[in-house]
Design an enzyme around this catalytic site. Sequence first.
Site, PDB file in Angstrom:
ATOM      1  N   SER A  42      75.161  25.040   1.973  1.00 47.17           N
ATOM      2  CA  SER A  42      75.004  25.416   3.379  1.00 47.17           C
ATOM      3  C   SER A  42      76.387  25.439   4.045  1.00 47.17           C
ATOM      4  CB  SER A  42      74.023  24.466   4.075  1.00 47.17           C
ATOM      5  OG  SER A  42      73.577  25.013   5.299  1.00 47.17           O
ATOM      6  N   GLU A  62      64.765  30.614   2.260  1.00 54.68           N
ATOM      7  CA  GLU A  62      65.602  29.625   2.940  1.00 54.68           C
ATOM      8  C   GLU A  62      65.002  29.111   4.256  1.00 54.68           C
ATOM      9  OE1 GLU A  62      68.535  28.244   2.184  1.00 54.68           O
ATOM     10  OE2 GLU A  62      69.361  29.450   0.547  1.00 54.68           O
ATOM     11  N   HIS A 104      65.281  25.991   2.369  1.00 51.28           N
ATOM     12  CA  HIS A 104      66.650  25.494   2.460  1.00 51.28           C
ATOM     13  C   HIS A 104      66.722  24.039   2.003  1.00 51.28           C
ATOM     14  CE1 HIS A 104      70.726  26.026   3.822  1.00 51.28           C
ATOM     15  NE2 HIS A 104      70.663  25.045   4.699  1.00 51.28           N
TER      16      HIS A 104
END
Length: 463
Positions: free
Chosen positions: A187, A293, A382
Amino acid sequence: MPQPRVTLSTGAVRGTDLGGAHRYLGIPYAQDPVGDLRFAPPERRRAWLGERDATRPAATAQRLRFDPNPAIPEPIVAGTDVLHVDVWTPATPAAGGSGHPVLVWIHGGGWESGSSHQPWFDGSSFARRGIVVVSVGYRLGVEGFTPFPDAPDNRGVLDWIAALEWVRDEIGAFGGDPGRVTVAGQSAGGGAILCLLTSPVAQGLVHGAIAASPAMLRSPAASTPKGVRAEELAAGGRGAIDEFHRRLRRENPLKLPFRPTIGDETVPVPPMEAVAAGAGADIPLMIGATATEFDEVVGRIPGPALVPGAALALRAQRVPVKGLGALARQSAGRSVRTSVGAAINAASFHSTVVGVAETRAAEGAATWVYDFRWAGGRGAVHCSDLPFFWNAPAAENVEEFLGAPPPPDLVAAMHDSWVDFVRHGDPGFPPYALPGRRVREWDDPPEDVDDGLARVRAVWRPE
């Protein structure tokens, strides 16, 4: 059981024997960023007297908690010694005295949260496989990334580089090889990896790179309100800095208020442009993302805001006009929410993966691409790939977050891919190369797919 000890150029540290691995927490690589150093470049750590206790976590740069239920637990430890590393080492030296390969981890968290000792990132499994792991603590939020007229930009980036310089100079004492350093992050940390891969200041410090779900924002960063100076915030202390952090969040509800700034010596041009110009082409790279995600985030967006939200994300990430036709065709027959989810996922992460992979493949640069698609429990959202790569299925909150027990064979295979990449510069599956564009789909079982990101490529890299 005797505690392991290591002597560095700055002094001795005492760690913990984990059985097959040793752990050292909170080893400072720079002076505490307080007083005149709060908004200054990191200053190399001076020597300490006696033996430093490295058995307990050091202070975290994160002070404020904005997510009451973060996927990855976010321990907050008070103190000022935030510029430190946590180190896990094999219990035995490398054969032949050559030194173990090194994995340097830069955590994510939107450049405002997270720490070096989040429980999912326990490096002991890697250490027991013959890899030295270094997890980096760095300045976050206002102190790390807000630009001010009276302070250098990218103080957090300078921290990453200072930590890598520490690895170069000190990792040999832990049995590591400073000439075999792989940097990895997810990320915001994945975005950090692309910054380091292409930064002229980091040249020679990085020999391999792993960018997981890399956040690489192409829209302008939030601007600092006029008249605000770093000197005044520093004089106001912790309270003034925290309140200014909250203010930036309030005034930028639709964008991340913190990120690296383009234009200084550490990040002179946008990393995507640097990749296109060939920067980092000599460094092996593994890059990828999860299939869905931000689907859960999109699921919480009110219906009337779905299409405007997707349009904002596409415009901010500069979707090619030529790709809009492909996007419309892909959306046909889907629900609005499903189409918006796919568009936002691609804009936020998948477009970066495809852009970097396509550019490097055209140059013949060693590149591997993965697509995490295991849909057990809550799906491939995610952060859901991280417990697999870190071999941490039993870590705090993992099973609760995933919504189902992770398949042991898939955990082992994904962890092996990182181990092999750090050791040999090859994760053990086919590289992303033209014309086949093979992508490793991490599912149960895994599969290598030709042109596995064709849908994203049709929108974001139209021919």
